[in-house]
Motif scaffolding. Sequence first.
Motif: not given
Length: 469
Positions: A126-142, A437-440
């Motif tokens: 998990p990596t924060v860049r700007g106002d977003r947290l990046y990573g698989r499942g960071a949005a969908d759906d953890k 969010s670019r889920a998937h």
Amino acid sequence: MSSSAATRPELLQTLRESVAGGFPVAVAELSKLVRIPSVSWAAFDPQPVSESADAVAALVTGLGVFETVQVARAPIGTGADAPLGQPAVLATRAARNGRPTILLYAHHDVQPPGKDEDWDSLPFEPTVRGDRLYGRGAADDKAGVMAHIAAIRSFVETVGADFDLGLALFIEGEEEFGSRSFTNFLSAHRSELAADVIVVADSDNWDVDTPALTVGLRGNVTFRLTVSTLEHASHSGMFGGAVPDAMLAAIRLLATLHAEDGSVAVEGLASREAATPDYPEEQLRHEAALLEGVAPIGSGTILSRLWSKPAITVTGIDAPSVGNASNTLSPSVSVKISARIAPGQQGTEAFAALERHLRSNAPFGAHIEIDDVDTGNGFLVDTSGWAVTEAKTSMTDAWGVEAVETGIGGSIPFIADLVEMFPAAQILVTGVEDPDSRAHSPNESLHLGVFQRAILTEAVLLARLNERQ
């Protein structure tokens, strides 16, 4: 509190302060979950999914408000030798003094990450860049999982642990693999999952500043199609021009699925007429990342194409790679087909239409085989219920703007199972995602501002239902 009453200002302010104060912890806990590569697909190691379930169960237990917390599995299919599905977390607390019960759903499994080189940072780091947290499942759906947990935490911090609201939590472990044990899980735990209101936190918002309540979902049909023309590969120079290879036949067949404008051309696949908000082509081009000069497909308003009409996509092809290509005619080619179907059409009916079309349009007498079939029905929310009013009021309180009622092009087939099992329950489809969010996909991310407002929305909803007479 009636469904039309505003949230008490002092309650709203206290919840807002609690959510803000606990937000760094929520992000840290979400990051720990993202580090667990809980891909639920059969080709992946199942151990991380079990690890993820245990981690979620520990967070839920740590809330200290549930009477029961368990990690459970249900069989896929029937029979004594039916395999077990992936582990889910189930927690319950009974309602008191006539208060309603709310069931909160999310899933802790994730899609495969794809290639590391397609990501700007590693998918499970998990990596924060700007106002977003990046990573698989960071949005969908953890993030959906953590929105529930953080909302409950702030709700309890605000009203105390001796509340009357009935509360159930169901965190599934195989949503990304088709929820294949879902129906059996519902049957096995029917009494524990029964609720007046069900919140499914697995959708998105209109944008990062505007919340959305999803009121329509397309269904889905997926299957593997194998096209065969030869018993074995043959020399393309010796027989090309007289013998149809499987790739030629597959390309010709797949081309029949769409009309010249790209709209679906399969008889029997339905469309639904519904009004849609304004959504200009420029917005579509930006959010879908269309290349310069590439035109959108289909007809009607853009959102009607995304929400209310069928779509067919070839999501994978098994064929010789370019690097391994030889001068041969391919005997067989397999493709994965993913079809989205309009809300209101049954998945089995749509599959039958697709199968009829493919078999009747096979070119050159090519042999057709269809297997690995999954179907799911779409869903339309009854927006007349009091729970919709409660949810939209909570969203307005948390976001400062009114919610938009939206459809969604994606599918959540298990919602139809919830409707069948709990016909009296009011179902609310919410989420923590936004159009970027670019889920998937590679570089999946969560907007942290959206995440905080989603937590506050749910905390307000819990507090409102706890006071509902």
